[in-house]
Write a protein that holds these residues in place. Structure first.
Motif, PDB file in Angstrom:
ATOM      1  N   GLU A  22     -50.444  14.932 -41.431  1.00  0.00           N
ATOM      2  CA  GLU A  22     -51.230  15.955 -42.126  1.00  0.00           C
ATOM      3  C   GLU A  22     -52.723  15.883 -41.801  1.00  0.00           C
ATOM      4  OE1 GLU A  22     -50.425  15.890 -46.322  1.00  0.00           O
ATOM      5  OE2 GLU A  22     -48.347  15.292 -45.973  1.00  0.00           O
ATOM      6  N   THR A  23     -53.223  14.707 -41.509  1.00  0.00           N
ATOM      7  CA  THR A  23     -54.651  14.509 -41.248  1.00  0.00           C
ATOM      8  C   THR A  23     -54.829  13.862 -39.889  1.00  0.00           C
ATOM      9  OG1 THR A  23     -55.039  14.161 -43.613  1.00  0.00           O
ATOM     10  CG2 THR A  23     -56.785  13.457 -42.104  1.00  0.00           C
ATOM     11  N   THR A  24     -55.610  14.502 -39.032  1.00  0.00           N
ATOM     12  CA  THR A  24     -55.806  14.009 -37.678  1.00  0.00           C
ATOM     13  C   THR A  24     -57.284  13.818 -37.396  1.00  0.00           C
ATOM     14  OG1 THR A  24     -53.837  15.208 -36.944  1.00  0.00           O
ATOM     15  CG2 THR A  24     -55.337  14.433 -35.234  1.00  0.00           C
ATOM     16  N   LEU A  25     -57.640  12.633 -36.924  1.00  0.00           N
ATOM     17  CA  LEU A  25     -59.011  12.332 -36.526  1.00  0.00           C
ATOM     18  C   LEU A  25     -59.212  12.638 -35.054  1.00  0.00           C
ATOM     19  CD1 LEU A  25     -59.727   8.844 -38.130  1.00  0.00           C
ATOM     20  CD2 LEU A  25     -60.950  10.951 -38.662  1.00  0.00           C
ATOM     21  N   THR A  26     -60.409  13.127 -34.703  1.00  0.00           N
ATOM     22  CA  THR A  26     -60.805  13.272 -33.309  1.00  0.00           C
ATOM     23  C   THR A  26     -62.261  12.829 -33.176  1.00  0.00           C
ATOM     24  OG1 THR A  26     -61.790  15.494 -33.332  1.00  0.00           O
ATOM     25  CG2 THR A  26     -59.376  15.369 -33.248  1.00  0.00           C
ATOM     26  N   PRO A  27     -62.702  12.495 -31.961  1.00  0.00           N
ATOM     27  CA  PRO A  27     -64.121  12.147 -31.786  1.00  0.00           C
ATOM     28  C   PRO A  27     -65.069  13.265 -32.216  1.00  0.00           C
ATOM     29  CG  PRO A  27     -62.860  11.428 -29.885  1.00  0.00           C
ATOM     30  CD  PRO A  27     -61.934  12.266 -30.724  1.00  0.00           C
ATOM     31  N   GLN A  28     -64.595  14.514 -32.199  1.00  0.00           N
ATOM     32  CA  GLN A  28     -65.427  15.646 -32.603  1.00  0.00           C
ATOM     33  C   GLN A  28     -65.802  15.602 -34.083  1.00  0.00           C
ATOM     34  OE1 GLN A  28     -66.647  18.484 -30.888  1.00  0.00           O
ATOM     35  NE2 GLN A  28     -66.174  17.359 -29.015  1.00  0.00           N
ATOM     36  N   LEU A 298     -61.568   5.879 -42.073  1.00  0.00           N
ATOM     37  CA  LEU A 298     -62.032   7.158 -41.534  1.00  0.00           C
ATOM     38  C   LEU A 298     -61.028   8.273 -41.817  1.00  0.00           C
ATOM     39  CD1 LEU A 298     -63.504   5.945 -38.117  1.00  0.00           C
ATOM     40  CD2 LEU A 298     -64.764   6.540 -40.198  1.00  0.00           C
ATOM     41  N   THR A 299     -59.741   7.945 -41.723  1.00  0.00           N
ATOM     42  CA  THR A 299     -58.710   8.935 -42.043  1.00  0.00           C
ATOM     43  C   THR A 299     -58.775   9.330 -43.518  1.00  0.00           C
ATOM     44  OG1 THR A 299     -57.246   8.091 -40.306  1.00  0.00           O
ATOM     45  CG2 THR A 299     -56.223   9.399 -42.046  1.00  0.00           C
TER      46      THR A 299
END
Length: 322
Positions: A22-28, A298-299
């Motif tokens: 459901e939750t995705t981290l990216t460098p952006q 962070l997530t």
């Protein structure tokens, strides 16, 4: 009812777990904080923040290049000036260390978003975020200095100014001055709900901004207050803030969630120095897995509702995500 409902089916393999995540981290998602100091070839380790440094402008440009190469879109600059005084005159000096750093970084990396911290604590001899009159922080005279500081950053090429002082009315004053001077495109990222937190200790070493007397509880928010955060955010949006921020992040996930649910603007959260340092310290003692805990934190911040995360983990997290 069991056995019809078996939620574990979707957790069976790593590929399945990623597919339904459901939750995705990216460098952006990240902004990387940096501390700039006068001089050349300066890279001073910050003892309470392992792998973070006070850097001269030439070194800061190198770090900015590394950050951008990792897919991180933005940095935020904090300055440590050569001269401090009661009026924070170095804060709005066109030749100040932050102003020079903005120009150097934008010349080297035009597409990197440069955010600047707009506050007086690094520039005052007493370490407070405002001008002192009769032993107290004078709100309204502080606004004029903050506006001058933000304008000097805009003139140097900053894309975003980020007032972190928590003075009443500062967003409106800064927006008015920027617009009058032809900088209507400069974004304001407001530290809208900034709490008087105990998690700021390592930052104060890094930015050399520990108050010489008293504390900041007369202008930063009481950690016990939740509804007040929504009031502060609403006022800043009304005055012209484009992005609002909650600081700190980890102990204030409920506030991030409240802000996200109640306002239709981008929400930032600051994963502050104390949150960073306690993970680094525990990892050095072998008490936890640094990378796993970092990513979990962070997530959680993003899951709570943050669109943007300011974090000293940005580089390490970006490398893992790549």
């Amino acid at each position: 009812m069991f056995p019809i409902h078996r939620p574990r089916r979707l957790r069976r393999t790593d590929i399945l777990r990623k597919m339904v995540r459901e939750t995705t981290l990216t460098p952006q998602d990240f902004i990387y904080p940096m501390f700039v100091v006068p001089g050349k070839k300066v890279k001073n380790p910050i003892s309470s923040m392992p792998e973070c440094f006070q850097e001269s402008i030439d070194e800061a440009v190198k770090t900015a290049k590394e950050v951008f190469s990792l897919g991180i879109p933005a940095i935020i600059l904090f300055g440590i000036p050569e001269h401090k005084d009661e009026k924070a005159s170095s804060a709005y000096d066109e030749k100040g260390v932050v102003q020079q750093a903005i120009k150097a970084i934008k010349d080297a990396l035009p597409d990197l978003i440069v955010v600047t911290d707009v506050c007086l604590c690094e520039y005052t001899s007493h370490g407070h975020c405002g001008i002192i009159k009769n032993g107290k922080i004078d709100n309204d005279s502080t606004l004029e200095i903050l506006a001058l500081e933000a304008l000097s950053h805009a003139r140097a090429g900053a894309d975003i100014v980020a007032p972190s002082d928590m003075m009443d009315g500062r967003i409106g004053r800064i927006r008015k001055v920027l617009d009058e001077e032809g900088f209507s495109d400069v974004i304001i990222l407001s530290y809208a709900a900034k709490y008087a937190s105990s998690f700021y200790g390592p930052f104060r070493e890094a930015a050399q901004s520990t108050p010489a007397f008293g504390d900041r509880r007369s202008y930063q928010m009481d950690p016990a207050n939740r509804r007040e955060a929504l009031k502060e955010v609403a006022l800043d949006i009304e005055e012209g803030a484009d992005i609002v921020m909650v600081k700190p992040a980890l102990a204030y996930l409920d506030i991030i969630s409240d802000v996200k649910k109640n306002f239709n603007v981008p929400v930032a959260a600051y994963n502050v120095s104390g949150e960073y340092s306690m993970v680094k310290a525990a990892a050095q003692l072998g008490w936890l897995n640094e990378e796993a805990v970092m990513m979990e934190i962070l997530t959680a911040i993003k899951r709570a509702g943050a669109d943007i995360i300011l974090t000293y983990f940005a580089k390490k997290a970006a490398k893992l995500l790549q």
